[in-house]
Design a protein around this motif. Structure first.
Motif, PDB file in Angstrom:
ATOM      1  N   ARG A   8      19.557  25.258 -46.509  1.00  0.00           N
ATOM      2  CA  ARG A   8      20.084  26.484 -48.159  1.00  0.00           C
ATOM      3  C   ARG A   8      20.131  25.929 -49.800  1.00  0.00           C
ATOM      4  O   ARG A   8      19.190  26.247 -50.243  1.00  0.00           O
ATOM      5  CB  ARG A   8      20.638  27.254 -47.151  1.00  0.00           C
ATOM      6  CG  ARG A   8      20.961  28.050 -45.998  1.00  0.00           C
ATOM      7  CD  ARG A   8      21.616  28.703 -45.828  1.00  0.00           C
ATOM      8  NE  ARG A   8      22.721  28.449 -45.396  1.00  0.00           N
ATOM      9  CZ  ARG A   8      24.001  28.667 -46.124  1.00  0.00           C
ATOM     10  NH1 ARG A   8      23.928  29.412 -47.265  1.00  0.00           N
ATOM     11  NH2 ARG A   8      25.558  28.247 -44.886  1.00  0.00           N
ATOM     12  N   ARG A   9      20.703  24.432 -49.504  1.00  0.00           N
ATOM     13  CA  ARG A   9      20.511  24.394 -50.858  1.00  0.00           C
ATOM     14  C   ARG A   9      19.177  23.248 -51.367  1.00  0.00           C
ATOM     15  O   ARG A   9      18.990  24.034 -51.947  1.00  0.00           O
ATOM     16  CB  ARG A   9      21.939  23.383 -51.229  1.00  0.00           C
ATOM     17  CG  ARG A   9      22.918  24.035 -50.818  1.00  0.00           C
ATOM     18  CD  ARG A   9      24.369  22.789 -50.453  1.00  0.00           C
ATOM     19  NE  ARG A   9      24.508  22.768 -52.386  1.00  0.00           N
ATOM     20  CZ  ARG A   9      25.157  22.059 -52.819  1.00  0.00           C
ATOM     21  NH1 ARG A   9      25.623  20.508 -52.828  1.00  0.00           N
ATOM     22  NH2 ARG A   9      25.389  21.823 -53.718  1.00  0.00           N
ATOM     23  N   ILE A  10      18.857  22.627 -50.399  1.00  0.00           N
ATOM     24  CA  ILE A  10      17.551  21.979 -50.721  1.00  0.00           C
ATOM     25  C   ILE A  10      16.388  22.920 -50.537  1.00  0.00           C
ATOM     26  O   ILE A  10      15.594  22.824 -51.911  1.00  0.00           O
ATOM     27  CB  ILE A  10      17.295  21.076 -49.214  1.00  0.00           C
ATOM     28  CG1 ILE A  10      17.988  19.907 -49.761  1.00  0.00           C
ATOM     29  CG2 ILE A  10      15.882  20.054 -49.815  1.00  0.00           C
ATOM     30  CD1 ILE A  10      18.392  19.573 -48.444  1.00  0.00           C
ATOM     31  N   ALA A  11      16.160  23.828 -49.707  1.00  0.00           N
ATOM     32  CA  ALA A  11      15.042  24.978 -50.044  1.00  0.00           C
ATOM     33  C   ALA A  11      15.604  25.656 -51.150  1.00  0.00           C
ATOM     34  O   ALA A  11      14.700  26.049 -52.307  1.00  0.00           O
ATOM     35  CB  ALA A  11      15.740  26.078 -48.819  1.00  0.00           C
ATOM     36  N   ALA A  12      17.206  26.395 -52.138  1.00  0.00           N
ATOM     37  CA  ALA A  12      17.254  26.581 -52.654  1.00  0.00           C
ATOM     38  C   ALA A  12      16.508  25.981 -54.578  1.00  0.00           C
ATOM     39  O   ALA A  12      15.762  26.711 -54.887  1.00  0.00           O
ATOM     40  CB  ALA A  12      18.478  27.296 -52.983  1.00  0.00           C
ATOM     41  N   ALA A  13      17.035  24.510 -54.403  1.00  0.00           N
ATOM     42  CA  ALA A  13      16.125  24.020 -55.203  1.00  0.00           C
ATOM     43  C   ALA A  13      14.309  23.792 -55.427  1.00  0.00           C
ATOM     44  O   ALA A  13      14.650  22.915 -56.619  1.00  0.00           O
ATOM     45  CB  ALA A  13      16.835  22.690 -55.777  1.00  0.00           C
ATOM     46  N   GLY A  14      13.554  24.196 -53.797  1.00  0.00           N
ATOM     47  CA  GLY A  14      12.709  24.060 -54.278  1.00  0.00           C
ATOM     48  C   GLY A  14      11.915  22.844 -53.915  1.00  0.00           C
ATOM     49  O   GLY A  14      10.971  22.151 -53.771  1.00  0.00           O
TER      50      GLY A  14
END
Length: 318
Positions: free
Chosen positions: A66-72
């Motif tokens: 989720r953190r990686i996705a949120a950072a693009g």
């Protein structure tokens, strides 16, 4: 999560890996992804970097994803539910057997320590589990309730360097007959009573070494380190770099041994010249090990026991 999770020695780790991570087609295996604190920095600093992130903890993988996705960065990361000693299989399957960099941040993660329900922390009560992957293996309670006294003494002595291991185990055996252990608070209380009063007054929580020992045994942490570091070295390309953070002497000793053996010549001692095919495969990037600075420990107390080692492949083995 980003406000509570501070990657250990982030600047130094990033600096050491940078030459490898900036190479064309760079592939990093973050073998202990955790909440992806280090990996997020690597991805931001190196736009061409691809990351394979491993973790045995499904909860950590979920948060990291989720953190990686949120950072693009989701299109540049592949997440794998695996123990880090599976790095060889992962590198073969997902990177054609050759990677540009490997990173290990060993030991228990902030996520695991902060969740009382996981049973890692001696400072808060919870089920006595301690499995980094709750989907497999036996919990610490089962080990504590069923292991022979001699086995428990060995675990506490070898993995916790606990000098009062026989006293603690005698108390545990006596208490488990009355009622099996299920919670961390009860184990803390038993350990506290088993240790001499003078010792209890110094050195922090007296259960610290017992919890460390049980955690290491439950997760086979030292065995995984002993297997994983040589595998990571084997799969590094020329110019590839390895950085390892460990948090106690037992881990660090295994890491040191694995790296050191690949940084010396294997030319027979009776030969007058060093044979090229026996020259070192790796060079050390850090003399010995590097500890965190006082400022880093102030900013992130969990970094206090960290020890960093790093190496670069300079020659492919014949």
């Amino acid at each position: 999560m980003s406000t509570i999770h501070i990657p250990v020695l982030a600047g130094r780790v990033s600096e050491l890996l940078a030459p490898a991570l900036s190479a064309p087609g760079a592939v990093l295996v973050d073998a202990t992804l955790g909440m992806a604190g280090h990996t997020l920095r690597f991805l931001a600093e190196h736009p061409g970097l691809q990351v394979i992130g491993l973790d045995r903890d499904p909860a950590a993988l979920d948060i990291a994803g989720r953190r990686i996705a949120a950072a693009g960065f989701a299109d540049r990361v592949r997440l794998v539910h695996a123990v880090f000693d599976e790095i060889g299989e992962v590198a073969t399957d997902l990177a054609d057997g050759e990677i540009t960099a490997a990173f290990f941040d060993l030991g228990v993660s902030s996520l695991q320590l902060d969740e009382a329900g996981r049973g890692f922390a001696y400072a808060q009560d919870g089920p006595l589990d301690m499995r980094m992957d709750p989907t497999t293996g036996r919990p610490a309670s089962e080990l504590l309730n069923t292991a022979a006294p001699g086995e428990l003494v060995k675990i506490l002595r070898e993995y916790g360097e606990e000098r009062f291991a026989p006293r603690i185990v005698s108390a545990v055996v006596r208490e488990r007959v009355k009622e099996p252990f299920t919670t961390s608070a009860r184990l803390v209380a038993v350990v506290r009573e088993a240790i001499p009063a003078a010792t209890r007054r110094t050195g922090g929580n007296p259960a610290k070494r017992t919890f460390q020992a049980l955690r290491i045994a439950v997760n086979d942490e030292l065995g995984a380190v002993e297997r994983a570091v040589p595998l990571a070295l084997n799969h590094l390309s020329v110019g590839g770099r390895l950085v390892v953070l460990s948090y106690h002497s037992l881990e660090d000793r295994l890491v040191k041994r694995a790296i050191a053996g690949r940084t010396v010549s294997t030319t027979p001692l009776d030969l007058p010249v060093d044979l090229p095919e026996h020259s070192p495969e790796f060079r050390l990037l850090v003399r010995g090990m590097q500890a965190p600075t006082d400022q880093e420990i102030t900013e992130n107390p969990r970094a206090a026991s960290a020890r960093l080692r790093a190496a670069e492949r300079i020659r492919r083995a014949a």
